[in-house]
Write an enzyme that holds these catalytic residues in place. Structure first.
Site, mmCIF file in Angstrom:
data_model
loop_
_atom_site.group_PDB
_atom_site.id
_atom_site.type_symbol
_atom_site.label_atom_id
_atom_site.label_comp_id
_atom_site.label_asym_id
_atom_site.label_seq_id
_atom_site.Cartn_x
_atom_site.Cartn_y
_atom_site.Cartn_z
ATOM 1 N N GLY A 1 0.963 -1.080 0.089
ATOM 2 C CA GLY A 1 0.396 -0.158 0.411
ATOM 3 C C GLY A 1 0.536 1.665 0.401
ATOM 4 O O GLY A 1 0.869 2.593 0.357
ATOM 5 N N ARG B 1 -0.150 5.519 -1.757
ATOM 6 C CA ARG B 1 -0.414 6.589 -1.105
ATOM 7 C C ARG B 1 -0.319 6.581 0.770
ATOM 8 O O ARG B 1 0.308 5.683 0.608
ATOM 9 C CB ARG B 1 -2.128 5.889 -1.461
ATOM 10 C CG ARG B 1 -2.413 6.562 -2.695
ATOM 11 C CD ARG B 1 -4.071 6.866 -2.639
ATOM 12 N NE ARG B 1 -4.693 5.469 -2.857
ATOM 13 C CZ ARG B 1 -5.679 5.517 -1.788
ATOM 14 N NH1 ARG B 1 -5.956 6.375 -0.889
ATOM 15 N NH2 ARG B 1 -6.781 4.653 -1.593
ATOM 16 N N TYR C 1 -12.536 -3.774 11.867
ATOM 17 C CA TYR C 1 -10.956 -3.251 11.086
ATOM 18 C C TYR C 1 -10.461 -3.355 12.808
ATOM 19 O O TYR C 1 -9.800 -3.475 12.509
ATOM 20 C CB TYR C 1 -11.514 -1.826 10.870
ATOM 21 C CG TYR C 1 -10.193 -1.078 10.981
ATOM 22 C CD1 TYR C 1 -9.772 -1.001 9.194
ATOM 23 C CD2 TYR C 1 -10.310 -0.433 12.308
ATOM 24 C CE1 TYR C 1 -8.705 0.070 9.816
ATOM 25 C CE2 TYR C 1 -9.018 1.056 11.664
ATOM 26 C CZ TYR C 1 -7.825 0.271 10.527
ATOM 27 O OH TYR C 1 -6.936 0.826 9.852
ATOM 28 N N LYS D 1 -6.957 -5.512 13.222
ATOM 29 C CA LYS D 1 -5.955 -4.843 13.597
ATOM 30 C C LYS D 1 -5.013 -5.121 14.760
ATOM 31 O O LYS D 1 -4.741 -5.234 15.149
ATOM 32 C CB LYS D 1 -6.213 -3.070 14.156
ATOM 33 C CG LYS D 1 -6.220 -2.594 12.931
ATOM 34 C CD LYS D 1 -4.887 -2.400 11.389
ATOM 35 C CE LYS D 1 -5.582 -1.874 10.323
ATOM 36 N NZ LYS D 1 -4.336 -1.892 9.166
ATOM 37 N N ASP E 1 -2.612 -7.479 -5.088
ATOM 38 C CA ASP E 1 -3.666 -7.849 -4.390
ATOM 39 C C ASP E 1 -3.301 -8.935 -2.389
ATOM 40 O O ASP E 1 -3.354 -10.266 -2.805
ATOM 41 C CB ASP E 1 -5.252 -8.539 -4.661
ATOM 42 C CG ASP E 1 -5.830 -8.503 -2.841
ATOM 43 O OD1 ASP E 1 -5.593 -7.996 -2.122
ATOM 44 O OD2 ASP E 1 -7.401 -8.139 -3.740
ATOM 45 N N VAL E 2 -2.434 -7.425 -1.767
ATOM 46 C CA VAL E 2 -2.000 -8.538 0.194
ATOM 47 C C VAL E 2 -3.182 -10.004 -0.189
ATOM 48 O O VAL E 2 -2.222 -10.600 0.715
ATOM 49 C CB VAL E 2 -1.601 -7.663 0.424
ATOM 50 C CG1 VAL E 2 -0.067 -6.998 0.291
ATOM 51 C CG2 VAL E 2 -2.570 -6.785 1.295
#
Ligand code: NDP
Length: 242
Positions: free
Chosen positions: A11, A14, A152, A156, A60-61
């Site tokens: 990524g 950006r 999310y 994380k 794409d990871v």
């Protein structure tokens, strides 16, 4: 400080990833950026300004095979990997009762499985070199949980567990694995979060973070200055989550 090292940054076109790529390039590292597209402009800028080698790979990871193939190509192009920054991440926010299963799975796949895929793909290179620095970009959302971010926060928090397990597994091979937990950083990801005023109230330092703030910390964790630090999670949030 990173002269001659090869850093893979996911990524990296950006936001925080681009700031990390630029910081590492300024310290002499060669840069392999993995992103969803393969725009050449940023790579050309890094090569021109910092006189390092840089390449962008479209991958794409969350796609295990694509990660394997891409890291094999990077190893061929650069002769190995010294530093891996797992930065690629997405949000699909919603309250738990209205969150679609698809949005839960997608966030876990990109944010958490993406880290697993990339660590596995780069692992052999680290072991061969008896050297490696893995830096996983987590979030304060994974430490304290944030409403509207069940997917999310889970991804994380998972990254934090993954970081500690990998630190224990690979420590004997001189591979350090640490996580960075940013608070609110001014990037495209946070531009729609609402009025800045609201966030500032809860941030002791009274400002959003800059991508460059995170890049400075990543540079420390990528450098020899942090050789005795592993399995650590470092908040960079202006004091928000203390
Ligand atoms: P951005 O949305 O600005 O940039 C994310 C980058 O990741 C983009 O280049 C994007 O590519 C790329 N990307 C997304 N999905 C994939 C994928 N499947 N495979 C490869 N590349 C992908 O995000 P930020 O810079 O704000 O965030 C970077 C990291 O920091 C993320 O992990 C995020 O969770 C974390 N973070 C950010 C915070 C913030 O406040 N901004 C706070 C805490 C953590 P494309 O341009 O094609 O979409």
């Amino acid at each position: 400080m990173l002269n001659g090292k090869t850093a893979v940054i996911t990524g990296g076109l950006r936001g925080i990833g681009a700031a990390i790529a630029e910081k590492f390039a300024s310290l002499g590292a060669n840069i392999a950026i993995i992103d969803m597209n393969a725009a050449d402009e940023f790579k050309s800028k890094l090569i021109e300004i910092y006189k390092i080698d840089a390449q962008v790979y479209c991958c794409d990871v969350s796609d295990t095979n694509s990660c394997k193939e891409t890291v094999a190509k990077i190893t061929e192009d650069f002769g190995g990997v010294d530093i891996l920054v797992n930065n690629a991440g997405i949000t699909r926010d919603n309250l738990i009762l209205t969150m679609e299963e698809e949005d839960f799975d997608k966030v876990i796949d990109v944010n958490l499985k993406g880290c697993f895929n990339m660590i596995k793909a780069c692992g052999r290179s680290f072991i061969r070199k008896k050297y490696g620095k893995i830096i996983n970009i987590a979030s304060i959302s994974g430490l304290i949980g944030l409403p509207g971010q069940a997917n999310y926060s889970a991804s994380k928090a998972g990254i934090i567990g993954l970081t500690k397990a990998v630190a224990k597994e690979l420590g004997g091979k001189n591979v350090c694995c640490n996580a960075i937990a940013p608070g609110f950083i001014a990037t495209d990801m946070t531009k729609d979060l609402g009025s800045e005023e609201e966030f500032l109230k809860s941030i002791p330092l009274k400002r959003l973070g800059k991508p460059q703030d995170v890049a400075e910390l990543a540079a420390f964790l990528a450098s020899g200055a942090s050789d005795y630090i592993t399995g650590e999670v470092i908040r960079i949030d202006g004091g928000l989550a203390m």
